[in-house]
Design an enzyme around this catalytic site. Sequence first.
Site, PDB file in Angstrom:
ATOM      1  N   SER B  45       0.871  -1.172   0.000  1.00 26.87           N
ATOM      2  CA  SER B  45       0.000   0.000   0.000  1.00 26.87           C
ATOM      3  C   SER B  45       0.907   1.220   0.000  1.00 26.87           C
ATOM      4  CB  SER B  45      -0.912  -0.015   1.226  1.00 26.87           C
ATOM      5  OG  SER B  45      -1.952   0.922   1.033  1.00 26.87           O
ATOM      6  N   GLU B  46       0.662   2.148  -0.913  1.00 31.95           N
ATOM      7  CA  GLU B  46       1.642   3.198  -1.196  1.00 31.95           C
ATOM      8  C   GLU B  46       1.836   4.196  -0.048  1.00 31.95           C
ATOM      9  OE1 GLU B  46      -1.099   2.608  -2.968  1.00 31.95           O
ATOM     10  OE2 GLU B  46      -2.154   4.467  -3.505  1.00 31.95           O
ATOM     11  N   ASN B  47       0.954   4.156   0.951  1.00 29.72           N
ATOM     12  CA  ASN B  47       1.178   5.035   2.103  1.00 29.72           C
ATOM     13  C   ASN B  47       2.299   4.508   3.001  1.00 29.72           C
ATOM     14  OD1 ASN B  47      -0.754   2.956   2.701  1.00 29.72           O
ATOM     15  ND2 ASN B  47      -1.084   3.947   4.674  1.00 29.72           N
ATOM     16  N   GLY B  48       2.804   3.292   2.709  1.00 28.00           N
ATOM     17  CA  GLY B  48       4.009   2.867   3.408  1.00 28.00           C
ATOM     18  C   GLY B  48       3.960   1.544   4.118  1.00 28.00           C
ATOM     19  N   SER B  87       8.433   4.223  -0.561  1.00 36.38           N
ATOM     20  CA  SER B  87       7.290   3.506  -1.112  1.00 36.38           C
ATOM     21  C   SER B  87       7.192   3.723  -2.619  1.00 36.38           C
ATOM     22  CB  SER B  87       6.010   3.987  -0.427  1.00 36.38           C
ATOM     23  OG  SER B  87       4.912   3.279  -0.925  1.00 36.38           O
TER      24      SER B  87
END
Lengths: 235, 218
Positions: B45-48, B87
């Site tokens: 998930s690109e938020n980390g 990320s």
Amino acid sequence: MIRKTVPNVTEALVGIKDDMTFMLGGFGLCGIPENTITELVKSNIKGLTCISNNAGVDDFGLGLLLQKKQIKKMISSYVGENDEFERQMLSGELDVELIPQGTLAERCRAAQGGFPAIYTPAGYGTEVAEGKETREFNGKMYVLEHAFKADFAFVKAWKGDEAGNLIFKGTARNFNPCMCGAAKITVAEVEELVPAGTLDPDHIHIPGIFVQRIFQGQDYEKRIEQRTVRKKEEV
Amino acid sequence: MLDKNGIAKRIAKELQDGYFVNLGIGIPTLVANYIPQGIEVEFQSENGVLGMGPFPFEGEEDADIINAGKQTITTMPGASFFDSAMSFGMIRGQHVDLTILGAMEVSENGDIANWKIPGKMVKGMGGAMDLVASAENIIVAMMHTNKAGASKLLKKCSLPLTGVNCVKKIVTNLAFLEVTDKGFKLLERAPGVSVEEIKNATEGNLIIEGDIPEMILD
């Protein structure tokens, strides 16, 4: 040891003025500098440019600054959770620059690490790249994006020490480390401020050199935007 | 015809053992419910976070652990957290094997529009532009037509683009298609859907070669 601690949020924000540019960490409402935002609301300063992935919700996060019309311009990647934001944007009261999320992170990191600009493939061929320099590397097209210039970076960490060293927790990390040292002054608020020597140097996410002021935050609400759960099945 | 879960089910069959996968919001999120037996994949998930798990049990949710849709989540053994720059380094550096995302329009040369309807919806692109500009393997999950019945598989996108020449495959409620140099190549029909129906719902160039098999979902 070079001491970075300040006694409270008011001291931490000395020097903030109208028309400044601020970076604020956080993804949605996760990992936002809550104490700092509350103090910025109290300060009544106006004409702000805010670099932040999101713009909070109507009654929390940066939404609080929007309600008081303290923000002149937002630079964000996604702003979909905020009615007041949408109203101000559509009426032209608020200037909004939407940029890809990875570009936002990298423009912070460029400022932190001394790069004037970076090339990224994100946005090539779209309106985001309009008017920007593009260049081909190894057969692929890239867009030149400039490092941000900001007066203050406001970040939130889980733990920090007197030397300004920071440790983040979970996905509350997000943009916070990228913004440390990316502005003239970086202010970190932490859930737990500990004496120097308490944190293992091997566990530090951000060295204190990137932080000018650190303070013990109070009363974190840590609001959840989308509470999603599953039920424990009966055994 | 497939419903949203059906689309997710068909896409899940494209997952391969050892894949790192980024799932967009909406139908793509459902893909996590249909991972084929016997393979291991990890969700980014690109938020980390890498190694995303299911939603937490009631009372165990943690405000500091969310996905890119801002939903509370859990992590799997072997998971890791990282900052936003790292990320997107994972994404830009093509370390993530597969990106699955929704779209409003896709054109026959693989352009995608999914972030803005001028004058109506201007919420922002989030990480979508980074994802589509960098991912080697992009599958779009969407309905074949919009609410007004107009095709979403077009000669040219009418909405502002998210990325150019990037979509590789598309799974809709009607069909499974591949984007080729010459247009949308029809690979499979959804259960009970005829080639004729797919033709009628596709504005862009549709390539039909030989007999088109019906999807096998289970």
